[in-house]
Design an enzyme around this catalytic site. Structure first.
Site, mmCIF file in Angstrom:
data_model
loop_
_atom_site.group_PDB
_atom_site.id
_atom_site.type_symbol
_atom_site.label_atom_id
_atom_site.label_comp_id
_atom_site.label_asym_id
_atom_site.label_seq_id
_atom_site.Cartn_x
_atom_site.Cartn_y
_atom_site.Cartn_z
ATOM 1 N N ARG A 69 0.868 -1.173 0.000
ATOM 2 C CA ARG A 69 0.000 0.000 0.000
ATOM 3 C C ARG A 69 0.911 1.231 0.000
ATOM 4 O O ARG A 69 1.988 1.210 0.581
ATOM 5 C CB ARG A 69 -0.894 0.031 1.244
ATOM 6 C CG ARG A 69 -1.874 1.208 1.230
ATOM 7 C CD ARG A 69 -2.592 1.410 2.558
ATOM 8 N NE ARG A 69 -3.486 2.562 2.466
ATOM 9 C CZ ARG A 69 -4.099 3.132 3.490
ATOM 10 N NH1 ARG A 69 -3.906 2.663 4.724
ATOM 11 N NH2 ARG A 69 -4.892 4.178 3.311
ATOM 12 N N HIS A 70 0.470 2.291 -0.667
ATOM 13 C CA HIS A 70 1.244 3.534 -0.682
ATOM 14 C C HIS A 70 1.516 4.033 0.739
ATOM 15 O O HIS A 70 0.870 3.624 1.702
ATOM 16 C CB HIS A 70 0.483 4.618 -1.457
ATOM 17 C CG HIS A 70 -0.893 4.877 -0.906
ATOM 18 N ND1 HIS A 70 -1.118 5.609 0.248
ATOM 19 C CD2 HIS A 70 -2.115 4.469 -1.325
ATOM 20 C CE1 HIS A 70 -2.407 5.659 0.501
ATOM 21 N NE2 HIS A 70 -3.043 4.966 -0.433
ATOM 22 N N GLY A 71 2.448 4.959 0.868
ATOM 23 C CA GLY A 71 2.787 5.524 2.166
ATOM 24 C C GLY A 71 1.762 6.549 2.645
ATOM 25 O O GLY A 71 0.725 6.774 2.005
ATOM 26 N N GLY A 334 -0.030 -0.480 -4.597
ATOM 27 C CA GLY A 334 -1.455 -0.230 -4.781
ATOM 28 C C GLY A 334 -2.051 0.474 -3.580
ATOM 29 O O GLY A 334 -1.462 1.413 -3.033
ATOM 30 N N ALA A 377 1.478 2.097 4.112
ATOM 31 C CA ALA A 377 2.692 1.325 3.797
ATOM 32 C C ALA A 377 2.549 -0.162 4.104
ATOM 33 O O ALA A 377 3.554 -0.883 4.185
ATOM 34 C CB ALA A 377 3.922 1.899 4.513
#
Length: 453
Positions: A69-71, A334, A377
């Site tokens: 997952r994005h930060g 993602g 994250a």
């Protein structure tokens, strides 16, 4: 600052019920990564208590496939608009709220969020990704060695592309992965499979009735109690508030901690019990929209699940043929909405009874707590090993699964290591019989939401 407001802020700090860090266990999908791995607070590059792993020395990693997952990100434009609306109401009632220290202080709070931020990656989010990359490289040095090929993919969302770039940067110039400008493939079909699934879009995403449990909880006794308490603290008529505005105040508490590492004055409005209620509201939405609520939520992710195993299969075949592994490192960035359905498809964090508006108290010890599963994250890694000196050919290829850098036991054995053959056998039905096109095809008849539990 005017003397009256200065005094109000001082009083607010004196009566502050809980710091944001004490509420942070309940921030759901807006949780810091450090909530699941607290040791990172003192040492951001620590590999934690499981650093040694449990594999015999004769096993060598062949491939790592990680879905991230994005930060940490900024709020969305919609959340910022709602926060602005709430702040404007506080300013409008400021004169009448002089006796309420929380209202005085929050009216004076500088509204620094701008709609242009709209879910963009925050500076802390870049740091999240850089440090995650450095820890992964330290955990699997053989895979991250110089001149190994790194495949980076991302959803088309800017925060994901920036997260991918930050991950690459975290590996440093010493690793020859093609330079800092290594190409990041945009692959929404795998990272945003839900957008490509017509059945999910029609039955869940765009169908208000699909979220009936969320709506019912917003209007239920637990949320009503929180709403009345917040209205009282702000000296606002209860009619001036609704569940969405109360939730955005709570989210602002979480954003300030995640983005700026500060205790926001918005946190002063909530007790731990309030936080548990608001966490459940967030988890309810995730459960019914991305988790076990409807079958299509998780079945739509089988395209990603199958792609993971196709690459693992290829690595096994290359190893058996004594060929170099063509894709030793595959990292894809993602969303929480990418990981949550995938974990549900695999059967993780499923409770004995579904999350409902009516069973909040019974779900106090639930497994499905999104802050523990998909914080900023978040990462799910499949690690394939080749093992020498084994008793049978089946034991030659083994797999470990790590969620947020912690070993995840396999369902079929409750062990943290599995032969690749056993793992494929356990998920045989999904690998062979879950066909994205058929699962996501929308029937021409009038579609209504069906409870598929």
């Amino acid at each position: 600052m005017a003397p009256r407001r200065e005094a109000g802020l001082l009083l607010l700090l004196l009566v502050l019920p809980l710091a944001s860090s004490e509420l942070s266990d309940y921030f759901g999908t807006k949780s810091r990564y450090e909530e699941v791995n607290p040791y990172l607070v003192s040492d951001p590059l620590s590999l934690g208590p499981e650093a040694g792993g449990s594999l015999p020395a004769s096993c060598t990693p062949l491939q790592l496939r990680a879905v991230l997952r994005h930060g940490t990100r900024y709020p969305t434009a919609g959340q910022i608009r709602r926060l602005g609306e709430l702040h404007t109401r506080l300013l409008r009632h400021a004169a009448a709220a002089a006796a309420c220290p929380a209202a005085v202080a929050l009216a004076d709070w500088p509204m620094w969020y701008e709609e242009s931020m709209d879910g963009q990656l925050a500076p802390q989010g870049r740091l999240d990704m850089e440090q995650l990359a450095r820890r992964m490289a330290a955990r699997f040095p053989a895979l991250f060695a110089a001149r190994r090929r790194l495949e980076l993919a991302s959803s088309s969302k800017h925060r994901c592309l920036q997260s991918g770039a930050a991950f690459r940067q975290g590996l440093g110039p010493t690793l020859d992965f093609g330079g800092d400008d290594v190409e990041i493939e945009v692959n929404d079909f795998l990272m945003r499979f839900f957008d490509h699934c017509a059945k999910f879009v029609a039955m869940v995403e765009e169908n208000d009735k699909a979220m009936c449990q969320v709506t019912a909880f917003k209007e239920g006794p637990e949320m009503k109690k929180v709403l009345e308490k917040v209205a009282s603290a702000l000296c606002l008529p209860v009619e001036e508030l609704n569940a969405d505005l109360v939730q955005v105040a709570f989210l602002t508490c979480s954003y300030e901690l995640a983005i700026k590492n500060v205790t926001s004055p918005w946190c002063s409005l909530f007790s731990e019990e309030d936080a548990k209620v608001l966490e459940y509201l967030n988890d309810l939405k995730q459960y019914w929209k991305r988790g076990y609520g409807y079958d299509i939520n998780r079945r739509s992710s089988c395209v990603l699940f199958q792609d993971i195993f196709q690459h693992l299969d290829k690595a096994v075949e290359e190893s058996k043929s004594s060929k170099p592994i063509s894709s030793p490192l595959i990292v894809q960035v993602g969303h929480a909405e990418t990981l949550q359905p995938l974990l549900a498809l695999m059967g993780y964090f499923k409770d004995d009874e579904p999350l409902l508006a009516s069973n909040y108290a019974r779900q106090a010890q639930r497994k499905f707590r999104t802050g523990r599963i998909v914080p900023y994250a978040a990462n799910l890694a499949f690690v394939l090993y080749h093992c020498d000196h084994v008793n049978s050919s089946q034991e030659e290829y083994q797999v470990q699964l790590l969620l947020n850098e912690n070993l995840l036991p396999f369902h079929h054995s409750n062990e943290t290591i599995s032969t690749y053959t056993d793992l494929k056998d356990y998920y045989k039905d999904i690998l062979e019989n879950c066909h994205f096109k058929e699962e996501c095809e929308l029937s021409q008849v009038n579609v209504t939401v069906v409870d598929e539990l």
